[in-house]
Write a protein that holds these residues in place. Structure first.
Motif, mmCIF file in Angstrom:
data_model
loop_
_atom_site.group_PDB
_atom_site.id
_atom_site.type_symbol
_atom_site.label_atom_id
_atom_site.label_comp_id
_atom_site.label_asym_id
_atom_site.label_seq_id
_atom_site.Cartn_x
_atom_site.Cartn_y
_atom_site.Cartn_z
ATOM 1 N N LEU A 99 0.830 -1.203 0.000
ATOM 2 C CA LEU A 99 0.000 0.000 0.000
ATOM 3 C C LEU A 99 0.868 1.258 0.000
ATOM 4 C CD1 LEU A 99 -2.956 0.996 0.145
ATOM 5 C CD2 LEU A 99 -2.703 1.026 2.633
ATOM 6 N N ALA A 100 1.954 1.221 0.758
ATOM 7 C CA ALA A 100 2.873 2.364 0.778
ATOM 8 C C ALA A 100 3.536 2.555 -0.579
ATOM 9 C CB ALA A 100 3.934 2.152 1.860
ATOM 10 N N GLU A 101 3.894 1.447 -1.225
ATOM 11 C CA GLU A 101 4.506 1.533 -2.557
ATOM 12 C C GLU A 101 3.525 2.093 -3.573
ATOM 13 O OE1 GLU A 101 6.689 -1.405 -5.847
ATOM 14 O OE2 GLU A 101 6.250 -2.148 -3.827
ATOM 15 N N MET A 102 2.259 1.671 -3.476
ATOM 16 C CA MET A 102 1.226 2.186 -4.385
ATOM 17 C C MET A 102 1.033 3.685 -4.189
ATOM 18 S SD MET A 102 -2.851 1.270 -4.498
ATOM 19 C CE MET A 102 -2.688 -0.316 -5.305
ATOM 20 N N THR A 103 0.984 4.124 -2.943
ATOM 21 C CA THR A 103 0.798 5.547 -2.640
ATOM 22 C C THR A 103 1.960 6.371 -3.193
ATOM 23 O OG1 THR A 103 -0.418 4.964 -0.627
ATOM 24 C CG2 THR A 103 0.445 7.206 -0.793
ATOM 25 N N GLU A 104 3.174 5.868 -3.013
ATOM 26 C CA GLU A 104 4.361 6.570 -3.512
ATOM 27 C C GLU A 104 4.350 6.631 -5.037
ATOM 28 O OE1 GLU A 104 9.262 6.195 -3.211
ATOM 29 O OE2 GLU A 104 7.954 4.791 -2.136
ATOM 30 N N PHE A 105 3.945 5.547 -5.669
ATOM 31 C CA PHE A 105 3.889 5.510 -7.133
ATOM 32 C C PHE A 105 2.901 6.548 -7.671
ATOM 33 C CE2 PHE A 105 1.540 3.990 -10.846
ATOM 34 C CZ PHE A 105 2.561 3.860 -11.786
ATOM 35 N N ALA A 158 3.949 10.149 -7.696
ATOM 36 C CA ALA A 158 5.019 10.520 -8.630
ATOM 37 C C ALA A 158 4.567 10.558 -10.086
ATOM 38 C CB ALA A 158 6.187 9.538 -8.486
ATOM 39 N N VAL A 159 3.389 10.004 -10.428
ATOM 40 C CA VAL A 159 2.978 9.951 -11.824
ATOM 41 C C VAL A 159 2.491 11.311 -12.294
ATOM 42 C CG1 VAL A 159 2.386 7.504 -11.724
ATOM 43 C CG2 VAL A 159 0.631 9.226 -11.232
ATOM 44 N N ASP A 160 2.509 11.520 -13.623
ATOM 45 C CA ASP A 160 2.005 12.781 -14.156
ATOM 46 C C ASP A 160 0.483 12.710 -14.268
ATOM 47 O OD1 ASP A 160 1.245 11.517 -16.606
ATOM 48 O OD2 ASP A 160 3.310 11.689 -17.322
ATOM 49 N N ASP A 161 -0.121 13.840 -14.667
ATOM 50 C CA ASP A 161 -1.583 13.931 -14.701
ATOM 51 C C ASP A 161 -2.176 13.574 -16.052
ATOM 52 O OD1 ASP A 161 -1.353 14.838 -12.146
ATOM 53 O OD2 ASP A 161 -1.577 16.963 -12.647
ATOM 54 N N GLY A 162 -1.349 13.147 -17.001
ATOM 55 C CA GLY A 162 -1.830 12.965 -18.356
ATOM 56 C C GLY A 162 -2.787 11.806 -18.552
ATOM 57 N N ASP A 163 -2.646 10.751 -17.787
ATOM 58 C CA ASP A 163 -3.453 9.543 -17.987
ATOM 59 C C ASP A 163 -3.843 8.972 -16.627
ATOM 60 O OD1 ASP A 163 -4.674 7.253 -18.867
ATOM 61 O OD2 ASP A 163 -2.838 6.275 -19.561
ATOM 62 N N ALA A 167 -0.955 1.179 -10.990
ATOM 63 C CA ALA A 167 -0.813 1.040 -9.541
ATOM 64 C C ALA A 167 -1.364 -0.304 -9.070
ATOM 65 C CB ALA A 167 -1.539 2.186 -8.836
ATOM 66 N N ALA A 168 -2.450 -0.754 -9.679
ATOM 67 C CA ALA A 168 -3.020 -2.046 -9.309
ATOM 68 C C ALA A 168 -2.053 -3.187 -9.624
ATOM 69 C CB ALA A 168 -4.343 -2.257 -10.039
ATOM 70 N N ARG A 169 -1.242 -3.013 -10.642
ATOM 71 C CA ARG A 169 -0.283 -4.064 -11.004
ATOM 72 C C ARG A 169 0.802 -4.234 -9.944
ATOM 73 N NH1 ARG A 169 -1.499 -1.687 -16.138
ATOM 74 N NH2 ARG A 169 -2.396 -3.233 -17.576
ATOM 75 N N ILE A 170 1.002 -3.225 -9.102
ATOM 76 C CA ILE A 170 1.943 -3.362 -7.990
ATOM 77 C C ILE A 170 1.474 -4.466 -7.054
ATOM 78 C CG2 ILE A 170 2.891 -2.192 -5.958
ATOM 79 C CD1 ILE A 170 2.736 0.436 -7.555
ATOM 80 N N VAL A 171 0.171 -4.523 -6.820
ATOM 81 C CA VAL A 171 -0.398 -5.578 -5.978
ATOM 82 C C VAL A 171 -0.207 -6.940 -6.638
ATOM 83 C CG1 VAL A 171 -2.458 -6.351 -4.745
ATOM 84 C CG2 VAL A 171 -2.097 -3.908 -5.150
ATOM 85 N N GLU A 228 -8.659 0.349 -2.767
ATOM 86 C CA GLU A 228 -9.645 1.061 -3.576
ATOM 87 C C GLU A 228 -9.719 2.533 -3.184
ATOM 88 O OE1 GLU A 228 -14.463 0.886 -4.124
ATOM 89 O OE2 GLU A 228 -13.371 -1.026 -4.081
ATOM 90 N N GLN A 229 -9.678 2.815 -1.893
ATOM 91 C CA GLN A 229 -9.721 4.199 -1.435
ATOM 92 C C GLN A 229 -8.483 4.979 -1.871
ATOM 93 O OE1 GLN A 229 -10.281 3.416 2.775
ATOM 94 N NE2 GLN A 229 -12.448 3.933 2.671
ATOM 95 N N THR A 230 -7.346 4.302 -1.904
ATOM 96 C CA THR A 230 -6.122 4.964 -2.362
ATOM 97 C C THR A 230 -6.235 5.345 -3.837
ATOM 98 O OG1 THR A 230 -4.777 3.742 -0.745
ATOM 99 C CG2 THR A 230 -3.622 4.692 -2.637
ATOM 100 N N LEU A 231 -6.746 4.437 -4.652
ATOM 101 C CA LEU A 231 -6.930 4.725 -6.075
ATOM 102 C C LEU A 231 -7.958 5.833 -6.276
ATOM 103 C CD1 LEU A 231 -7.027 1.092 -7.536
ATOM 104 C CD2 LEU A 231 -5.057 2.614 -7.312
ATOM 105 N N ALA A 232 -9.058 5.765 -5.539
ATOM 106 C CA ALA A 232 -10.101 6.782 -5.673
ATOM 107 C C ALA A 232 -9.586 8.156 -5.236
ATOM 108 C CB ALA A 232 -11.326 6.394 -4.849
ATOM 109 N N GLY A 233 -8.776 8.185 -4.192
ATOM 110 C CA GLY A 233 -8.219 9.458 -3.741
ATOM 111 C C GLY A 233 -7.354 10.108 -4.807
ATOM 112 N N HIS A 234 -6.571 9.295 -5.500
ATOM 113 C CA HIS A 234 -5.743 9.830 -6.588
ATOM 114 C C HIS A 234 -6.626 10.393 -7.705
ATOM 115 C CE1 HIS A 234 -2.417 10.134 -9.441
ATOM 116 N NE2 HIS A 234 -3.208 9.550 -10.328
ATOM 117 N N LEU A 235 -7.671 9.668 -8.058
ATOM 118 C CA LEU A 235 -8.542 10.107 -9.148
ATOM 119 C C LEU A 235 -9.331 11.357 -8.771
ATOM 120 C CD1 LEU A 235 -9.831 6.623 -10.329
ATOM 121 C CD2 LEU A 235 -8.262 8.137 -11.559
#
Length: 234
Positions: free
Chosen positions: A56-62, A65-70, A78-82, A118-125
């Motif tokens: 989860l920490a690795e997903m959050t860090e990833f 660091a990503v750009d906003d383009g996609d 990020a899901a592939r990290i899991v 799921e909450q981590t992904l939703a927070g990013h979006l």
């Protein structure tokens, strides 16, 4: 020490079952004291999922660091990290999957872990789509879609006993998510003109669509009558 405790715990779970194994049994098998166990795991359930906090920490860090383009592509990546976490130790992952199917309490615990992803992904979006209008809803729905797609492919691999390449099924499922959510949103042709309250509107051509709008509380027989009338007219 985390790995030693997790390995000792799973040996006992396989030998005795989860419910009949105590923390005292685990630390005795690992050759450490109870204090050492609780330094790494808050409970016996946590030792079944020793790698999720790191993942989860690795997903959050990833995602930070990503750009906003996609944004949709970013949460899929990020899901592939899991997935890689599970694929790194197929034997352990398959044992854990079978154990969680047998112990209802572990299944509930696993669902809480999945919800945190799921909450981590939703927070990013939400940070990309905004919280106004449909931005928050879109973030929640896409995050849920990504998690569902990832878990579908992952479980196919786990049910096979960890045979083959787990990435193929997960990639296919996540590609479906991207196909749906990366397309521009277009209004439905059938709804481009306002509908009369309590009335019926139809399209034209071979693929005509009939849309019925009725006031709340309208008797079902009246709704059916109006639909039948519209179908007959078309």
């Amino acid at each position: 020490m985390r790995e030693v405790l997790a390995q000792a715990a799973f040996q006992l779970f396989l030998e005795r079952g989860f419910e009949r194994t105590t923390v005292d049994d685990i630390v005795a098998r690992a050759g450490v004291g109870r204090r050492s166990f609780f330094r790494y795991f808050p409970s016996k359930e946590d030792v079944v999922f020793p790698d999720h906090e790191r993942c989860l920490a690795e997903m959050t860090e990833f995602l930070a660091a990503v750009d906003d383009g996609d944004p949709v592509g970013a949460v899929c990546d990020a899901a592939r990290i899991v997935l890689r976490m599970y694929a790194a130790d197929p034997e352990f992952s398959v044992q854990r999957y079978r154990l969680t199917r047998e112990v209802p309490g572990l299944r509930t615990y696993e669902l809480s872990v999945v919800r945190r992803y799921e909450q981590t992904l939703a927070g990013h979006l939400r940070g990309r789509f905004g919280a106004d209008g449909d931005g928050e809803l879109r973030a929640e729905v896409i995050a849920a879609s990504v998690v569902a797609a990832h878990n579908n492919g992952l479980r196919l691999w786990l049910r096979s006993g960890g045979a083959g390449d787990p990435e193929a099924a997960v990639d296919h499922a996540l590609d479906l998510v991207r196909d749906v959510w990366e397309r521009p949103v277009e209004p439905s042709p059938a709804l481009e003109k306002p509908l009369p309250a309590g009335g019926v509107t139809t399209g034209s051509g071979d693929n005509e669509v009939i849309v019925m709008v009725a006031a709340k509380g309208t008797p079902m027989w009246r709704v059916v009558q109006q639909i039948e009338a519209a179908v007959g007219e078309s």
